[in-house]
Write a protein that holds these residues in place. Structure first.
Motif, short mmCIF file in Angstrom:
data_model
loop_
_atom_site.label_atom_id
_atom_site.label_comp_id
_atom_site.label_asym_id
_atom_site.label_seq_id
_atom_site.Cartn_x
_atom_site.Cartn_y
_atom_site.Cartn_z
N SER A 268 6.60 6.17 1.69
CA SER A 268 5.28 6.52 1.17
C SER A 268 4.30 6.74 2.33
CB SER A 268 4.78 5.41 0.25
OG SER A 268 3.52 5.72 -0.29
N TYR A 269 4.29 5.81 3.28
CA TYR A 269 3.42 5.94 4.45
C TYR A 269 3.73 7.24 5.20
CZ TYR A 269 1.49 4.97 9.08
OH TYR A 269 0.79 5.05 10.28
N ASP A 270 5.02 7.49 5.44
CA ASP A 270 5.42 8.69 6.19
C ASP A 270 5.01 9.98 5.47
OD1 ASP A 270 6.53 7.10 8.18
OD2 ASP A 270 8.59 7.34 7.45
N LEU A 271 5.14 10.01 4.14
CA LEU A 271 4.72 11.20 3.38
C LEU A 271 3.23 11.45 3.51
CD1 LEU A 271 6.80 10.86 0.10
CD2 LEU A 271 6.85 12.80 1.67
N VAL A 272 2.45 10.38 3.46
CA VAL A 272 1.00 10.53 3.58
C VAL A 272 0.64 10.99 5.00
CG1 VAL A 272 -1.20 9.29 3.54
CG2 VAL A 272 0.48 8.94 1.71
N VAL A 273 1.25 10.39 6.00
CA VAL A 273 0.98 10.80 7.38
C VAL A 273 1.35 12.27 7.59
CG1 VAL A 273 1.71 10.47 9.78
CG2 VAL A 273 1.11 8.49 8.39
N ALA A 274 2.46 12.69 7.03
CA ALA A 274 2.89 14.09 7.18
C ALA A 274 1.88 15.06 6.58
CB ALA A 274 4.25 14.30 6.53
N VAL B 231 -4.92 0.23 6.71
CA VAL B 231 -6.00 -0.69 6.33
C VAL B 231 -5.89 -0.99 4.85
CG1 VAL B 231 -7.58 0.10 8.14
CG2 VAL B 231 -7.64 1.17 5.89
N GLU B 232 -6.46 -2.14 4.47
CA GLU B 232 -6.53 -2.53 3.07
C GLU B 232 -7.97 -2.36 2.61
OE1 GLU B 232 -5.23 -6.34 0.26
OE2 GLU B 232 -5.60 -6.64 2.40
N ASP B 233 -8.13 -1.77 1.44
CA ASP B 233 -9.45 -1.49 0.89
C ASP B 233 -9.44 -1.91 -0.58
OD1 ASP B 233 -12.04 -0.54 0.72
OD2 ASP B 233 -11.47 1.57 0.68
N PHE B 234 -10.62 -2.10 -1.16
CA PHE B 234 -10.75 -2.49 -2.56
C PHE B 234 -11.76 -1.58 -3.26
CE2 PHE B 234 -9.36 -6.14 -0.18
CZ PHE B 234 -8.36 -6.67 -0.97
N PRO B 235 -11.47 -0.27 -3.36
CA PRO B 235 -12.46 0.66 -3.93
C PRO B 235 -12.62 0.57 -5.44
CG PRO B 235 -10.43 1.82 -3.44
CD PRO B 235 -10.26 0.41 -2.92
N PHE B 236 -11.64 0.01 -6.14
CA PHE B 236 -11.68 0.00 -7.60
C PHE B 236 -12.22 -1.31 -8.16
CE2 PHE B 236 -7.99 2.75 -6.47
CZ PHE B 236 -8.63 3.95 -6.74
N GLU C 224 4.06 -11.02 1.82
CA GLU C 224 4.96 -10.20 2.61
C GLU C 224 4.72 -8.72 2.38
OE1 GLU C 224 8.85 -13.17 2.89
OE2 GLU C 224 8.60 -11.89 1.12
N LEU C 225 4.44 -8.35 1.12
CA LEU C 225 4.13 -6.95 0.82
C LEU C 225 2.86 -6.52 1.54
CD1 LEU C 225 4.67 -4.30 -0.69
CD2 LEU C 225 3.45 -5.28 -2.65
N ARG C 226 1.81 -7.34 1.47
CA ARG C 226 0.56 -7.03 2.17
C ARG C 226 0.80 -6.88 3.66
NH1 ARG C 226 -3.70 -10.83 0.73
NH2 ARG C 226 -4.83 -9.15 -0.31
N ALA C 227 1.48 -7.84 4.26
CA ALA C 227 1.73 -7.81 5.71
C ALA C 227 2.54 -6.57 6.10
CB ALA C 227 2.46 -9.08 6.15
N PHE C 228 3.53 -6.22 5.29
CA PHE C 228 4.33 -5.05 5.61
C PHE C 228 3.49 -3.78 5.53
CE2 PHE C 228 7.57 -1.75 4.75
CZ PHE C 228 8.24 -1.85 5.95
N CYS C 229 2.69 -3.64 4.49
CA CYS C 229 1.83 -2.45 4.37
C CYS C 229 0.86 -2.35 5.55
CB CYS C 229 1.05 -2.49 3.05
SG CYS C 229 2.04 -2.16 1.58
N LEU C 230 0.35 -3.48 6.00
CA LEU C 230 -0.61 -3.46 7.10
C LEU C 230 0.06 -3.34 8.47
CD1 LEU C 230 -3.14 -6.13 5.82
CD2 LEU C 230 -3.48 -3.64 5.95
N SER C 231 1.39 -3.41 8.53
CA SER C 231 2.09 -3.33 9.80
C SER C 231 2.18 -1.90 10.34
CB SER C 231 3.51 -3.91 9.67
OG SER C 231 4.35 -3.05 8.91
#
Length: 119
Positions: free
Chosen positions: A100-106, A17-22, A5-12
């Protein structure tokens, strides 16, 4: 809230996008290349790092002692680590992810923000 549910919400969110840089276990959720959530979805307890307004970060840590703490391996002024194990209502977790999403977008360049508005 479950890891799925957390993954789906973040991707909504628009352009998320989901990434695995680390490493292959650490999910990094980004918008236009900028991080807004970081988590190991297999960890117990499930925790997520989220960007937060500095004043709100302090208030949230006091209100949810132990469940919201300064961001692990992040700038402690701007990031919180939120425990997602049932101690916090799902509604609160969703609001924190959205903030968090809104702060980054701003903070994105105007052209990127305009592209998000049209998508």
């Amino acid at each position: 809230m479950t890891p799925q549910e957390l993954r789906a919400f973040c991707l909504s969110f628009n352009a998320a996008v989901e990434d695995f840089p680390f490493d292959p276990r650490t999910s990094v959720f980004k918008v236009r290349g900028k991080l807004f959530a970081l988590t190991n979805l297999d960890a117990l307890p499930l925790k997520v790092n989220l960007k937060c307004d500095p004043d709100d970060a302090v208030r949230l840590r006091a209100a949810y002692d132990g469940l919201i703490v300064p961001g692990w391996h992040m700038n402690k002024r701007h990031w919180n680590t939120v425990t997602v194990d049932g101690g916090l209502p799902d509604r609160v977790i969703r609001e924190l992810v959205e903030d968090s999403y809104d702060l980054v977008v701003a903070g994105l360049p105007r052209a990127d923000r305009l592209r998000l508005d049209r998508a």
